[in-house]
Design an enzyme around this catalytic site. Structure first.
Site, PDB file in Angstrom:
ATOM      1  N   CYS A  91       0.981  -1.212  -0.151  1.00 21.29           N
ATOM      2  CA  CYS A  91      -0.095   0.014  -0.084  1.00 21.29           C
ATOM      3  C   CYS A  91       0.791   1.262   0.053  1.00 21.29           C
ATOM      4  O   CYS A  91       0.513   2.287  -0.659  1.00 21.29           O
ATOM      5  CB  CYS A  91      -0.763  -0.100   1.300  1.00 21.29           C
ATOM      6  SG  CYS A  91      -1.524  -1.826   1.613  1.00 21.29           S
TER       7      CYS A  91
ATOM      8  N   HIS B  32      -4.248   6.102  -0.902  1.00 21.15           N
ATOM      9  CA  HIS B  32      -4.376   4.806  -1.131  1.00 21.15           C
ATOM     10  C   HIS B  32      -5.560   4.344  -0.854  1.00 21.15           C
ATOM     11  O   HIS B  32      -6.384   4.586   0.119  1.00 21.15           O
ATOM     12  CB  HIS B  32      -3.227   3.963  -0.173  1.00 21.15           C
ATOM     13  CG  HIS B  32      -3.659   2.350  -0.159  1.00 21.15           C
ATOM     14  ND1 HIS B  32      -3.552   1.878  -1.170  1.00 21.15           N
ATOM     15  CD2 HIS B  32      -3.783   1.594   0.511  1.00 21.15           C
ATOM     16  CE1 HIS B  32      -3.841   0.447  -0.954  1.00 21.15           C
ATOM     17  NE2 HIS B  32      -4.017   0.587   0.285  1.00 21.15           N
TER      18      HIS B  32
ATOM     19  N   ASN C  88      -9.373  -2.202  -4.026  1.00 23.29           N
ATOM     20  CA  ASN C  88      -8.100  -1.924  -3.265  1.00 23.29           C
ATOM     21  C   ASN C  88      -6.869  -2.727  -4.116  1.00 23.29           C
ATOM     22  O   ASN C  88      -6.755  -3.767  -4.035  1.00 23.29           O
ATOM     23  CB  ASN C  88      -8.227  -2.241  -1.803  1.00 23.29           C
ATOM     24  CG  ASN C  88      -6.365  -2.098  -1.150  1.00 23.29           C
ATOM     25  OD1 ASN C  88      -5.661  -1.871  -1.672  1.00 23.29           O
ATOM     26  ND2 ASN C  88      -6.573  -2.069   0.357  1.00 23.29           N
TER      27      ASN C  88
END
Lengths: 351, 74
Positions: free
Chosen positions: A127, A267, A297
Site C-alpha cells: 500500500c 491509497h 483496493n
C-alpha cells in the site's frame, strides 16, 4: 525545550519531474454478484457499505501483475517517445512477483529490451509502495540517473481466501508504470516516510517465504498460510492514527496548506476510511478522488491508478499540486507532495 | 453529544430518538464493522482513538461514553 534544532521529518528532493503514468487492468471484471455463492446478501451489503467496492478487475488464469506492468510500460514509452536504451533504472514494486528468484524486475527489463547499463530491482512493499518508489526514483535521479521507470503492480486476487468476508470482496488487480526524469528546474518533491514493524503480523501472507510456519497458532483454526490474513480492526485503527498525521507532516514540510492542494490522493484502502481521513484533514470530497468503487483496493497500484482514472485528463492539461499518501501492510507509510507539470500521458488500458 | 448519537443511529440503522445511554449495542449487530465505524465516529466527535478490543467489550451506549470519558481524562 531545546530540541537541538531537530529538522522536520522527511526529505525534499529537487530536479525530478513526473512525465507520465499508465495503468493496466485485467479484462475480467468481477461485480458483487460473484460473491453471492459464498455469502448472504446481508453479509455482502454490510461489507460493501464499509469498503465501498462495487466491482474489481481480477487477473485471468496464467496472467500476473507483471504482465499488466509490462503492457502499461510499453504504452508509456510509446506515448512519451522514450527509447528503450534511454532508461537508466527500472524499479518494480510488488508483493506478487512471478517467482522467488530472479527479481521480476530483471524479467521486465528483458521483455522491454532495456539497456545492459540499466539497473533493475524489486521492492516488496504494498500500500505504501508507490510513494516509496517515487522516493527511490527521485533519489536515483539525484544520484545521476536521468530516466527512471517506476512499475507498481499487484494481483492480490491470487492470495485471498474466498471464504473470508473481510478480504474476499476488497481487493482488485492492476499494474502501472510511471516515468520520472531529471529536470533541473523542477519544484522540489517532499517526502515523509515511516514504518511500524509492530504491525507486521496484522496484514500477512506467510507462505512462500523461508520462515518455518508449521507452528503458527492460527493453523489450528484452519488458517491457510498461502492466503492473506488481515486484522481489519487493528489496521483500521493504525490508519486513523497515522495517516492524518502523515498528511499534516508532509504538507508542513512542503510549506503547503491543505487548501492549496488540488487533489488529496489516498491509497484506496476502504471508502469509509478515506472519507473519514479526508474529513479529518479538512479536504472536501471534490478534491479527494475515490475509485475504490470501480477497482477495489489495488495495493501498490492504487495511487497511480487514481492518477489515471480520475485525474488523468486534468494531469495532462494543466499543472497540479498533489498530495499522495500510501499506508498499510508493514505497517509502512509514505506521504509525498509534488507539483506536476502537464503530463505526456495519464491513461488506463484494459487487457 | 448529539453528533455522536446521530452517528450511532446511522451505524446501527435506527432512529436517533432510540439512542440513549441504555441502548443495547449487542442487540444491534455489534460486529467488527460496527466497531470500526464507532472507532472512527469517536475519533471524529471526541478526537480520541479507542482500541477495538476495549470497544468490543461494551454492551451499551453508556459503556461507550464511560470509555470515552476515561480516554479523555488520560
Amino acid at each position: 525545550m531545546d530540541d537541538g534544532g531537530a529538522p522536520r521529518p522527511g526529505y525534499s528532493v529537487p530536479g525530478v519531474a513526473l512525465r507520465g503514468v499508465v495503468s493496466a487492468l485485467p479484462a475480467r471484471r468481477v461485480t458483487n454478484e460473484h460473491f453471492k455463492a459464498d455469502f448472504s446478501d446481508d453479509d455482502i451489503n454490510d461489507v460493501i457499505k464499509m469498503i465501498g467496492v462495487e466491482a474489481r478487475h481480477w487477473v485471468a488464469e496464467g496472467q500476473t501483475s507483471s504482465d499488466l506492468c509490462l503492457a502499461a510500460t510499453q504504452r508509456l514509452l510509446a506515448r512519451l517517445d522514450w527509447a528503450a536504451d534511454s532508461i537508466d533504472a527500472l524499479i518494480h514494486v510488488s508483493q506478487t512477483p512471478n517467482q522467488r528468484l530472479p527479481a521480476t524486475a530483471c524479467e521486465l527489463h528483458g521483455a522491454l529490451g532495456l539497456s545492459p547499463n540499466c539497473q533493475a530491482f524489486d521492492v516488496g512493499l504494498g500500500c505504501s509502495g508507490y510513494v516509496y518508489g517515487l522516493w527511490m526514483a527521485s533519489a536515483l535521479i539525484n544520484a545521476g540517473c536521468r530516466r527512471v521507470l517506476l512499475l507498481a503492480g499487484d494481483s492480490s486476487s491470487r492470495m485471498i481466501d474466498p471464504k473470508d468476508r473481510g478480504t474476499a470482496l476488497l481487493f482488485g488487480d492492476a499494474g502501472t508504470a510511471s516515468a520520472l526524469e531529471a529536470s533541473p528546474g523542477a519544484a522540489p518533491i517532499h517526502f515523509v516516510l515511516g514504518t511500524d514493524g509492530a504491525g507486521a503480523r496484522n496484514l500477512l501472507v506467510q507462505g512462500g517465504g523461508f520462515r518455518d510456519i508449521a507452528a503458527d497458532e492460527r493453523r489450528a483454526e484452519g488458517y491457510n498460510p498461502d492466503t492473506l490474513f488481515m486484522d481489519g480492526g487493528a489496521v483500521f485503527t493504525f490508519t486513523l492514527k497515522a495517516v492524518p498525521a502523515l498528511i499534516r507532516q508532509t504538507l508542513g514540510r512542503a510549506g503547503a496548506s491543505v487548501d492549496e492542494v488540488d487533489a488529496l490522493v489516498l491509497h484506496q484502502a476502504n471508502r469509509f476510511m478515506l472519507n473519514h481521513i479526508a474529513k479529518k484533514v479538512g479536504v472536501p470530497p471534490e478534491r479527494t478522488p475515490i475509485n475504490i468503487d470501480r477497482y477495489g483496493n489495488t495495493s501498490s497500484s492504487s495511487l497511480p491508478l487514481v492518477l489515471c482514472s480520475d485525474l488523468g485528463e486534468r494531469l495532462t492539461r494543466e499543472p497540479m499540486r498533489l498530495m499522495l499518501a500510501g499506508f498499510g501492510v508493514g505497517y509502512s507509510w509514505g506521504g509525498v507532495q509534488m507539483d506536476t507539470t502537464p503530463l505526456g500521458c495519464a491513461e488506463t488500458l484494459v487487457l | 453529544m448529539s453528533a455522536f448519537y446521530e452517528g450511532l443511529a446511522e451505524t446501527f440503522e435506527v432512529d436517533v430518538s432510540e439512542i440513549e445511554p441504555g441502548f443495547s449495542l449487542v442487540d444491534h449487530n455489534w460486529d467488527s464493522l460496527a466497531i470500526v465505524s464507532v472507532i472512527a465516529l469517536i475519533d471524529e466527535c471526541d478526537d480520541v482513538m479507542l482500541n477495538g478490543t476495549a470497544l468490543s467489550k461494551c454492551v451499551t451506549v453508556a459503556d461507550l461514553e464511560a470509555l470515552i470519558a476515561k480516554a479523555k481524562a488520560e
